[in-house]
Design a protein around this motif. Structure first.
Motif, PDB file in Angstrom:
ATOM      1  N   LEU A   1       0.859  -1.174   0.000  1.00 47.31           N
ATOM      2  CA  LEU A   1       0.000   0.000   0.000  1.00 47.31           C
ATOM      3  C   LEU A   1       0.898   1.228   0.000  1.00 47.31           C
ATOM      4  O   LEU A   1       1.973   1.212   0.592  1.00 47.31           O
ATOM      5  N   GLN A   2       0.444   2.296  -0.625  1.00 48.99           N
ATOM      6  CA  GLN A   2       1.270   3.497  -0.753  1.00 48.99           C
ATOM      7  C   GLN A   2       0.754   4.571   0.190  1.00 48.99           C
ATOM      8  O   GLN A   2      -0.281   5.184  -0.071  1.00 48.99           O
ATOM      9  N   ALA A   3       1.482   4.797   1.288  1.00 48.65           N
ATOM     10  CA  ALA A   3       1.106   5.811   2.266  1.00 48.65           C
ATOM     11  C   ALA A   3       1.941   7.063   2.065  1.00 48.65           C
ATOM     12  O   ALA A   3       3.105   6.984   1.654  1.00 48.65           O
TER      13      ALA A   3
ATOM     14  N   ALA B   1       5.573   8.602  15.799  1.00 49.21           N
ATOM     15  CA  ALA B   1       5.604   7.172  15.487  1.00 49.21           C
ATOM     16  C   ALA B   1       5.676   6.992  13.974  1.00 49.21           C
ATOM     17  O   ALA B   1       5.499   7.947  13.212  1.00 49.21           O
ATOM     18  N   VAL B   2       5.904   5.759  13.564  1.00 52.15           N
ATOM     19  CA  VAL B   2       5.724   5.388  12.172  1.00 52.15           C
ATOM     20  C   VAL B   2       4.281   4.926  12.018  1.00 52.15           C
ATOM     21  O   VAL B   2       3.825   4.062  12.778  1.00 52.15           O
ATOM     22  N   TYR B   3       3.574   5.507  11.084  1.00 50.40           N
ATOM     23  CA  TYR B   3       2.167   5.205  10.858  1.00 50.40           C
ATOM     24  C   TYR B   3       2.023   4.288   9.642  1.00 50.40           C
ATOM     25  O   TYR B   3       2.625   4.544   8.586  1.00 50.40           O
ATOM     26  N   TYR B   4       1.213   3.242   9.814  1.00 52.83           N
ATOM     27  CA  TYR B   4       1.010   2.247   8.767  1.00 52.83           C
ATOM     28  C   TYR B   4      -0.461   2.169   8.387  1.00 52.83           C
ATOM     29  O   TYR B   4      -1.327   2.115   9.276  1.00 52.83           O
ATOM     30  N   CYS B   5      -0.746   2.129   7.100  1.00 50.94           N
ATOM     31  CA  CYS B   5      -2.116   1.847   6.694  1.00 50.94           C
ATOM     32  C   CYS B   5      -2.265   0.341   6.534  1.00 50.94           C
ATOM     33  O   CYS B   5      -1.291  -0.373   6.260  1.00 50.94           O
ATOM     34  N   ASN B   6      -3.473  -0.116   6.721  1.00 53.00           N
ATOM     35  CA  ASN B   6      -3.765  -1.546   6.716  1.00 53.00           C
ATOM     36  C   ASN B   6      -5.116  -1.785   6.062  1.00 53.00           C
ATOM     37  O   ASN B   6      -6.062  -1.025   6.288  1.00 53.00           O
ATOM     38  N   VAL B   7      -5.183  -2.825   5.255  1.00 49.86           N
ATOM     39  CA  VAL B   7      -6.451  -3.204   4.632  1.00 49.86           C
ATOM     40  C   VAL B   7      -6.656  -4.707   4.797  1.00 49.86           C
ATOM     41  O   VAL B   7      -5.714  -5.489   4.594  1.00 49.86           O
ATOM     42  N   ASN B   8      -7.858  -5.082   5.171  1.00 47.73           N
ATOM     43  CA  ASN B   8      -8.243  -6.486   5.196  1.00 47.73           C
ATOM     44  C   ASN B   8      -9.303  -6.693   4.120  1.00 47.73           C
ATOM     45  O   ASN B   8     -10.331  -6.022   4.133  1.00 47.73           O
TER      46      ASN B   8
ATOM     47  N   ARG C   1       4.166   0.595   3.774  1.00 51.40           N
ATOM     48  CA  ARG C   1       5.537   0.625   4.279  1.00 51.40           C
ATOM     49  C   ARG C   1       5.683   1.485   5.513  1.00 51.40           C
ATOM     50  O   ARG C   1       6.648   1.343   6.246  1.00 51.40           O
ATOM     51  N   GLY C   2       4.753   2.361   5.761  1.00 54.64           N
ATOM     52  CA  GLY C   2       4.856   3.237   6.915  1.00 54.64           C
ATOM     53  C   GLY C   2       5.364   4.614   6.544  1.00 54.64           C
ATOM     54  O   GLY C   2       6.204   4.772   5.658  1.00 54.64           O
ATOM     55  N   THR C   3       4.847   5.598   7.240  1.00 58.98           N
ATOM     56  CA  THR C   3       5.286   6.976   7.048  1.00 58.98           C
ATOM     57  C   THR C   3       5.538   7.578   8.432  1.00 58.98           C
ATOM     58  O   THR C   3       4.735   7.404   9.348  1.00 58.98           O
TER      59      THR C   3
END
Length: 114
Positions: free
Chosen positions: A3-5, A90-97, A106-108
């Motif tokens: 995913l592209q954050a 923090a490093v923020y990550y998007c997530n999809v189920n 990858r985290g931003t």
């Protein structure tokens, strides 16, 4: 599949940032979309999650300050962060189920200075 954050950066305490994440079509269904974060030396924690545009949940530490939104047509999930605090760093990550598995960005990095 990644995913592209985007949208992280350095902000002063009390400031705002908006994170966005684009979900590739190859992932398929957008069942649950979420943002997590991981601060140095700490476990990854759920920040906000949405099952549909009207059903959203937030971690206790961000309630009233952060807002998650999704656009199923554009296949994006966003996180509006207001009244940021140094402890939001923090490093923020998007997530999809998609009903068959979890996919992560990858985290931003978000850094909030005092």
């Amino acid at each position: 599949v990644q995913l592209q954050a985007s949208g992280g950066g350095l902000v002063q305490s009390g400031g705002s940032l908006r994170l966005s994440c684009v979900v590739p079509r190859s992932i398929g269904s957008l069942n649950v979309m979420a943002w997590y974060r991981q601060a140095p030396g700490k476990a990854r924690e759920m920040v906000a999650t949405t099952m549909n545009p009207s059903l959203r949940y937030y971690g206790d530490s961000v309630k009233g300050r952060f807002s998650i939104s999704r656009d199923n047509v554009k296949r994006t999930v966003s996180l509006e962060m207001n009244a940021l605090k140094p402890e939001d760093t923090a490093v923020y990550y998007c997530n999809v189920n998609n009903g068959r598995g979890n996919f992560w960005g990858r985290g931003t990095l978000v850094t909030v200075s005092s």
